[in-house]
Design an enzyme around this catalytic site. Structure first.
Site, mmCIF file in Angstrom:
data_model
loop_
_atom_site.group_PDB
_atom_site.id
_atom_site.type_symbol
_atom_site.label_atom_id
_atom_site.label_comp_id
_atom_site.label_asym_id
_atom_site.label_seq_id
_atom_site.Cartn_x
_atom_site.Cartn_y
_atom_site.Cartn_z
ATOM 1 N N CYS A 32 0.689 -1.212 0.087
ATOM 2 C CA CYS A 32 0.098 0.091 0.104
ATOM 3 C C CYS A 32 0.959 1.352 -0.219
ATOM 4 O O CYS A 32 0.255 2.312 0.082
ATOM 5 C CB CYS A 32 -0.997 -0.057 1.085
ATOM 6 S SG CYS A 32 -2.023 -1.556 1.227
ATOM 7 N N HIS A 55 -2.791 7.771 6.506
ATOM 8 C CA HIS A 55 -3.037 6.458 5.784
ATOM 9 C C HIS A 55 -4.337 5.968 6.276
ATOM 10 O O HIS A 55 -5.418 5.449 5.249
ATOM 11 C CB HIS A 55 -2.080 5.453 6.428
ATOM 12 C CG HIS A 55 -2.128 4.138 5.545
ATOM 13 N ND1 HIS A 55 -1.933 3.950 4.323
ATOM 14 C CD2 HIS A 55 -2.011 2.869 6.057
ATOM 15 C CE1 HIS A 55 -1.791 2.924 3.761
ATOM 16 N NE2 HIS A 55 -1.959 1.969 5.057
ATOM 17 N N GLU A 82 -1.155 5.033 14.020
ATOM 18 C CA GLU A 82 -0.777 6.153 13.205
ATOM 19 C C GLU A 82 -1.148 7.615 13.979
ATOM 20 O O GLU A 82 -0.202 8.595 14.082
ATOM 21 C CB GLU A 82 -1.740 6.289 11.926
ATOM 22 C CG GLU A 82 -1.128 7.456 10.953
ATOM 23 C CD GLU A 82 -2.058 7.358 9.755
ATOM 24 O OE1 GLU A 82 -1.483 8.351 8.759
ATOM 25 O OE2 GLU A 82 -2.770 6.856 9.142
ATOM 26 N N LYS A 108 -9.806 7.735 2.939
ATOM 27 C CA LYS A 108 -10.195 6.453 2.676
ATOM 28 C C LYS A 108 -11.758 6.184 3.089
ATOM 29 O O LYS A 108 -12.215 5.188 2.799
ATOM 30 C CB LYS A 108 -9.315 5.454 3.277
ATOM 31 C CG LYS A 108 -8.039 5.643 2.676
ATOM 32 C CD LYS A 108 -7.160 4.407 3.443
ATOM 33 C CE LYS A 108 -5.614 4.296 2.464
ATOM 34 N NZ LYS A 108 -4.867 5.394 2.732
ATOM 35 N N HIS A 130 -9.757 1.854 0.448
ATOM 36 C CA HIS A 130 -8.444 1.670 0.574
ATOM 37 C C HIS A 130 -7.954 1.135 -0.899
ATOM 38 O O HIS A 130 -8.185 -0.075 -1.002
ATOM 39 C CB HIS A 130 -7.926 0.718 1.576
ATOM 40 C CG HIS A 130 -6.474 0.682 1.628
ATOM 41 N ND1 HIS A 130 -5.581 1.521 1.188
ATOM 42 C CD2 HIS A 130 -5.722 -0.088 2.664
ATOM 43 C CE1 HIS A 130 -4.428 1.202 1.294
ATOM 44 N NE2 HIS A 130 -4.444 0.296 2.380
ATOM 45 N N PHE A 170 1.969 -3.666 3.883
ATOM 46 C CA PHE A 170 2.250 -4.771 4.630
ATOM 47 C C PHE A 170 3.986 -5.106 4.313
ATOM 48 O O PHE A 170 4.391 -4.588 3.170
ATOM 49 C CB PHE A 170 1.715 -6.014 4.061
ATOM 50 C CG PHE A 170 0.213 -5.931 4.440
ATOM 51 C CD1 PHE A 170 -0.356 -5.305 5.554
ATOM 52 C CD2 PHE A 170 -0.492 -7.082 3.876
ATOM 53 C CE1 PHE A 170 -1.504 -5.378 6.063
ATOM 54 C CE2 PHE A 170 -2.006 -7.072 4.260
ATOM 55 C CZ PHE A 170 -2.576 -6.330 5.571
#
Length: 421
Positions: A171, A311, A322, A343, A348, A407
């Site tokens: 991502c 994010h 975050e 998002k 996402h 990831f």
């Protein structure tokens, strides 16, 4: 013309976007400011019995024939079709039909990100192999599936012979693409770069895989309200699809050709968690490092930051971590910054998320309008910043940070500045 660190200044002269809330930058921007949700029940396949998650944020009404001829459309996976569309929009808005006569093809390149690539093609051809045998697998399978083909197709479309490759870092993929492309310009290797990312992974195997990890929302009875970043009731992310593109250019080159200047890439920070394959490091240590690097690269301090496009995935772990990372980096200034997650509307977009959020951050700096974070109903004591839960926020934004984490522990922060001479 150099920045504070003596490097060539990298400006944004064009943008393109396909998103679950619009098929252009302007259409998407208007929908985002209005707080329009992009979620719905999956339409690209039947998420019938057996699928725990049946919702996604899909691109709606996309016509590849607007951007490609019929033969190309059949030979390009959906993620590559999105790449051509977004790159074409970006080139058009930058006043470019191809390589301008102020540079050469070798000084105009492409870096394009995708976390997954041609997943629909992969699944389709796997079924053909199993059901009909190897002789029936398409000769176009490999070039349709590989993630890097998007960069190659954009290069071919516009005759760009400079740096040409794809970033694949889950991502964080398209945020890496934008940062890397900016570095080529800063160094003086090129004059212009197409940078961005695309993803089209609303497929059975992708949905099943993320659902097996318990990473996705199962709020199937409320798809429009399922993506709820920083809300105590969040239960996972909602997958999205689409593409974002920035045309990056050396400032002096842009001025020589009279290009529109929409913003500036001021800083690029990247780091690795070295912690876990899917979980963020405690207190967002890697995210903290990326944000600090981006600020230093921009010659900026927390006092210069007015907006962070988080994010903000709507997963329990990301949003808490975050928030902690932002507070650690920004200190008390964190409570004066609007931290938004678009998002909540787009879902996402995996490898394309960083690109469309860079486009959004650029528009925020241009307009002083900050899209809301929708679907808020329950405060979370671990998420106590200003997330624009009450609707669009209007305030001057000098410097925006755009965070993207993937990831594998990949962290990217882009610092985007409102352009000033």
């Amino acid at each position: 013309m150099s920045d504070k660190n003596g490097r060539r200044r990298v400006v944004i002269t064009g943008m393109g976007m396909l998103s679950p809330v619009g098929n252009s930058v302007d259409e998407s921007w208007a929908a985002l400011l209005a707080g329009t949700p992009g979620g719905g029940t999956i339409t690209q396949f039947d998420p019938g019995e057996g699928f725990d998650t049946k919702i996604a944020c899909e691109v709606k009404g996309f016509d590849p024939d607007r951007w490609l001829d019929r033969k190309e459309s059949k030979r390009y996976d959906r993620f590559a079709q999105f790449a051509i569309a977004a790159a074409s929009m970006g080139m058009e808005s930058a006043g470019l039909q191809g390589v301008p006569d102020t540079t050469t093809p070798e000084r105009f390149g492409v870096v394009w990100g995708s976390g997954i690539g041609g997943m629909d093609t992969f699944e389709t051809q796997c079924r053909i192999l199993v059901e009909k045998g190897p002789a029936r697998v398409s000769p176009f399978f490999v070039p349709m599936f590989i993630p890097d083909i998007s960069a190659g197709l954009v290069s071919i479309r516009f005759g760009l012979q400079g740096p040409n490759y794809s970033t694949v870092s889950a991502c964080a993929s398209s945020a890496h693409a934008i940062g890397d492309a900016a570095r080529f310009i800063e160094r003086g290797d090129v004059d212009i770069m197409v940078a961005g990312g695309s993803e089209a992974a609303v497929t059975p195997l992708t949905i099943a895989g993320f659902a097996a990890m318990k990473a996705m929302s199962t709020r199937n009875d409320d798809p429009a309200g399922a993506s709820r970043p920083f809300d105590a009731g969040r239960d996972g992310f909602v997958i999205g699809e689409g593409a974002g593109c920035l045309i990056l250019e050396d400032l002096e080159h842009a001025q020589r050709r009279g290009a529109p200047i929409l913003g500036e890439i001021a800083g690029y920070g990247l780091s690795g968690d070295a912690f876990h394959i899917t979980q963020p490091a405690p207190e967002g240590r890697g995210a903290q490092h990326a944000m600090r690097i981006a600020l230093a690269d921009a010659g900026a301090t927390p006092d210069d930051v007015d907006y962070i496009n988080a994010h903000g995935t709507s997963t329990p772990a990301n949003d808490t971590t975050e928030t902690a990372a932002i507070k650690a980096v920004m200190g008390e200034r964190a409570y004066d910054i609007v931290v938004g997650s678009t998002k909540s509307m787009t879902g996402h977009l995996l490898g394309a998320a960083g690109a469309i959020e860079a486009v959004i951050s650029t528009r925020v700096c241009q307009t002083g309008q900050i899209p809301p974070t929708i679907n808020f109903s329950q405060p979370d004591e671990t998420c106590d910043l200003e997330y624009a839960h009450g609707g669009m926020v209007e305030k001057p934004v000098r410097l925006a940070l755009s965070n993207s984490f993937g990831f594998g522990g990949h962290n990217v922060c882009l610092a985007i500045r409102r352009f000033e001479e």
